[in-house]
Design a protein around this motif. Structure first.
Motif, short mmCIF file in Angstrom:
data_model
loop_
_atom_site.label_atom_id
_atom_site.label_comp_id
_atom_site.label_asym_id
_atom_site.label_seq_id
_atom_site.Cartn_x
_atom_site.Cartn_y
_atom_site.Cartn_z
N LYS A 554 0.88 -1.44 -0.15
CA LYS A 554 0.04 -0.14 0.03
C LYS A 554 1.11 1.44 -0.05
N ILE A 555 2.06 1.33 0.99
CA ILE A 555 2.24 2.13 0.70
C ILE A 555 3.60 2.42 -0.30
N GLY A 556 3.42 1.58 -0.85
CA GLY A 556 4.54 1.48 -2.33
C GLY A 556 6.16 1.53 -2.10
N LEU A 557 6.35 0.39 -0.85
CA LEU A 557 7.62 0.29 -0.80
C LEU A 557 8.24 -1.42 -1.31
N GLU A 558 9.17 -1.02 -1.83
CA GLU A 558 9.72 -2.96 -2.18
C GLU A 558 9.92 -3.08 -1.67
N ARG A 559 10.63 -5.06 -2.27
CA ARG A 559 10.42 -5.64 -1.38
C ARG A 559 12.29 -6.07 -0.44
N GLU A 560 12.83 -5.06 -1.01
CA GLU A 560 14.19 -5.32 -0.29
C GLU A 560 14.39 -4.52 0.08
N TYR A 561 13.27 -3.32 0.35
CA TYR A 561 13.95 -2.35 1.53
C TYR A 561 13.16 -2.97 2.89
N GLY A 562 13.63 -2.95 4.13
CA GLY A 562 12.41 -3.14 5.36
C GLY A 562 11.79 -1.71 6.09
N LEU A 563 10.84 -2.44 6.34
CA LEU A 563 9.65 -1.84 7.08
C LEU A 563 9.61 -1.04 8.11
N ASP A 564 10.75 -1.47 8.76
CA ASP A 564 10.70 -0.77 10.36
C ASP A 564 11.78 0.70 10.42
N ASP A 565 12.48 -0.12 8.99
CA ASP A 565 13.90 1.63 9.05
C ASP A 565 12.80 2.61 8.59
N PHE A 566 11.42 2.20 7.31
CA PHE A 566 11.12 3.03 6.71
C PHE A 566 9.88 4.03 7.56
N LEU A 567 9.98 2.99 8.48
CA LEU A 567 8.49 3.95 8.91
C LEU A 567 9.71 4.29 10.46
N LYS A 568 10.33 4.08 10.83
CA LYS A 568 10.81 5.26 11.15
C LYS A 568 11.02 6.61 11.57
N ASN A 569 11.68 6.35 9.84
CA ASN A 569 11.72 8.32 9.05
C ASN A 569 10.82 8.76 8.78
N ILE A 570 9.28 8.17 10.31
CA ILE A 570 8.49 8.90 9.34
C ILE A 570 8.12 10.02 10.62
#
Length: 570
Positions: A554-570
């Motif tokens: 839903k947020i357009g994040l590719e498989r190789e990227y970690g969701l945890d690290d992405f959410l920490k930068n929001i």
């Protein structure tokens, strides 16, 4: 400063290269002016020509543009009645200089008129001007003067006795003439006849001459000039009958020409018809005709004709009185002939000197004009280049200054971002630690609850235990559970506020996430495992992993990227 300089450069360029009518429009303008003037010239309306000249001159004084300077000078040419006037020749050079090959119509007209001016005094130079006019007119495709230019070139070769080449250009002229130009078409047939006569093709000459005569006789609304031209061509036809020795027919044609010119007072033209009659009378020994002609010519010695005409009349008189042994009159006309010849030679030399002076003056003025033009153009270019360089320097300095400020701003923003990142990382570490404590508290609570329940079960099984001691143990465990709940509540309350802010930011950026998915993102942000999160949500780890995949999509994040690290930068 940059905008002001840019405005100044643009304003200067607008002044230098202001919008003007196109060349084709101005060529048409000059063509229309010439057509208007030609009507006035044909009607001998000198006042009309002056009105047109004053109109164009007024426009020039009002608008101060090259267009009206040229048009006024061009009309001024028609104010000179004598086509060989030296002042007219000087004006032509001046007009060529002003035009500077900018407008084809003016260049063609001036070169054509100059070729006419110089055809008698400087034939080779005349041809040079004529050739330039032809090249320009052929290139323009407008045929402004092209028929007349071919006619002029045919005349040039006729004078050189190159009659075949003369025929070639007369024929080109005829092909380019408008069908309504009866006079010019008749003139070409007459020119064909002249060439054929010189080439010894007398019958062809008579045939072409009759074509010309027929055209002129059938012409409607004839004017005096048309009649004069018709009688001149009939006189040419007389020449061809002389060649065939049909002297009576020749005399009839010559006499008609002579009588018409005599009656109309055409003194310049009558010299030519007189020569024809004189030659015929000499050939046929017609004394009666001779006496009548000589009587007429003797009375026209002082008539307002050209020097050339006077010399020819004088020669006829000398020849007549010499043949008749009238020595007294022969002496008079011989002396007069010498005087006329000297005057003519003097005038010829004077004309050649004036022509040379005019050419030299034109060359010098043209050179000066080019020097002045080049100087002005160089000054303009230097000014434009200078302004452009200044503007470029200002723009470059401005760009350097902006880049420097942007670099400094980026550097400051980088420092702020790094500080914010550090604070965020510290905050996350604290939150993770709090969450771990909360998790440990939950586990401890579970263990305490199990121990409390085990104690109750043990008491129930073993009725011999000390009730008071059992109660004390249960009370201690219950107190510990209350303390754990209180500590967990404080941790949950503190975390809830930050989590609410995070959920608010996340939902604003990704409005397609459900409330449950937003809640799970809080756990993912804290780095909890699927197993840990499933214990809080009373579900299986596989379900949590499925939710995690859906959220990344839903947020357009590719498989190789970690969701945890992405959410920490929001």
């Amino acid at each position: 400063m940059e905008r002001i300089l840019l405005f100044l450069v643009m304003a200067y360029m607008c002044v230098c290269f202001s919008c003007t009518p196109s060349k084709s429009e101005l060529n048409q303008y000059f063509f229309d002016i010439n057509r208007e003037v030609s009507v006035a010239v044909a009607g001998h309306d000198i006042e009309k020509i002056k009105d047109i000249y004053n109109r164009e001159l007024k426009k020039y004084k009002e608008f101060n543009t090259k267009q009206y300077l040229i048009s006024s000078k061009f009309v001024e040419l028609s104010l000179y009645q004598n086509r060989y006037d030296k002042d007219k020749q000087l004006l032509l050079y001046e007009l060529i200089k002003i035009n500077d090959d900018q407008y084809d119509y003016i260049s063609i007209a001036c070169n054509y008129y100059l070729s006419i001016q110089l055809e008698n005094t400087s034939p080779e130079l005349s041809l040079e001007f004529l050739k330039k006019a032809i090249v320009l007119d052929e290139k323009s495709g407008k045929n402004y003067f092209l028929p007349h230019l071919y006619h002029q070139q045919g005349r040039y070769y006729y004078q050189l006795k190159n009659y075949n080449k003369a025929l070639f250009y007369f024929n080109k002229c005829l092909k380019t003439l408008d069908k309504s130009s009866i006079i010019f078409i008749a003139s070409m047939h007459n020119n064909f006849a002249l060439c054929y006569h010189k080439l010894g093709k007398t019958n062809l000459a008579i045939e072409e001459t009759n074509k010309a005569i027929k055209l002129l006789e059938e012409k409607k609304n004839k004017v005096v000039e048309d009649e004069l031209f018709l009688h001149y061509i009939q006189g040419n036809l007389g020449d061809y009958y002389v060649k065939l020795k049909n002297y009576s027919k020749a005399k009839e044609l010559y006499k008609n020409e002579f009588d018409f010119e005599k009656k109309g007072g055409f003194m310049r033209e009558i010299t030519s018809s007189s020569k024809r009659l004189f030659s015929l009378y000499s050939l046929t020994n017609d004394q009666e005709g001779f006496e009548e002609l000589i009587e007429f010519l003797s009375g026209k010695q002082d008539a307002p004709t050209t020097l050339s005409d006077k010399i020819q009349i004088n020669r006829m008189l000398q020849s007549y009185y010499g043949a008749n042994n009238d020595l007294q009159k022969l002496k008079i006309f011989s002396a007069n002939g010498i005087k006329l010849n000297e005057e003519y030679n003097s005038q010829l030399v004077k004309n050649q000197i004036e022509t040379s002076d005019l050419l030299n003056s034109y060359i010098v003025k043209n050179a000066n004009q080019k020097y002045i033009y080049e100087k002005k153009r160089n000054i303009s270019l230097i000014l434009i280049i200078t302004l452009s360089v200044i503007l470029s320097i200002v723009i470059i300095n401005n760009i350097i200054s902006r880049n420097k400020k942007e670099r400094e701003l980026i550097k400051k923003q980088k420092i702020i971002l790094e500080d914010s990142k550090k604070l965020l990382e510290q905050d996350i570490e604290i939150q993770e630690q709090k969450l771990k404590n909360l998790y440990l508290g939950f586990n401890l609570k579970i263990e305490m609850e199990k121990a409390f329940l085990d104690s109750l079960k043990s008491t129930k099984r073993n009725k011999e235990q000390d009730i008071e001691q059992v109660l004390k143990d249960l009370l201690l465990k219950l107190t510990n559970l209350i303390q754990i709940d209180k500590r967990n509540y404080d941790l949950k309350a503190e975390s809830s506020l930050q989590n609410e802010l995070f959920i608010k930011r996340l939902s604003k950026r990704y409005s397609n996430l459900t409330n449950h998915e937003l809640k799970l993102c809080v756990y993912f942000r804290l780095g909890l495992s699927s197993k840990e999160i499933s214990s809080f949500e009373n579900t299986t780890p596989n379900t949590i992993r499925v939710y995690k995949t859906k959220i990344k999509t839903k947020i357009g994040l590719e498989r190789e990227y970690g969701l945890d690290d992405f959410l920490k930068n929001i």
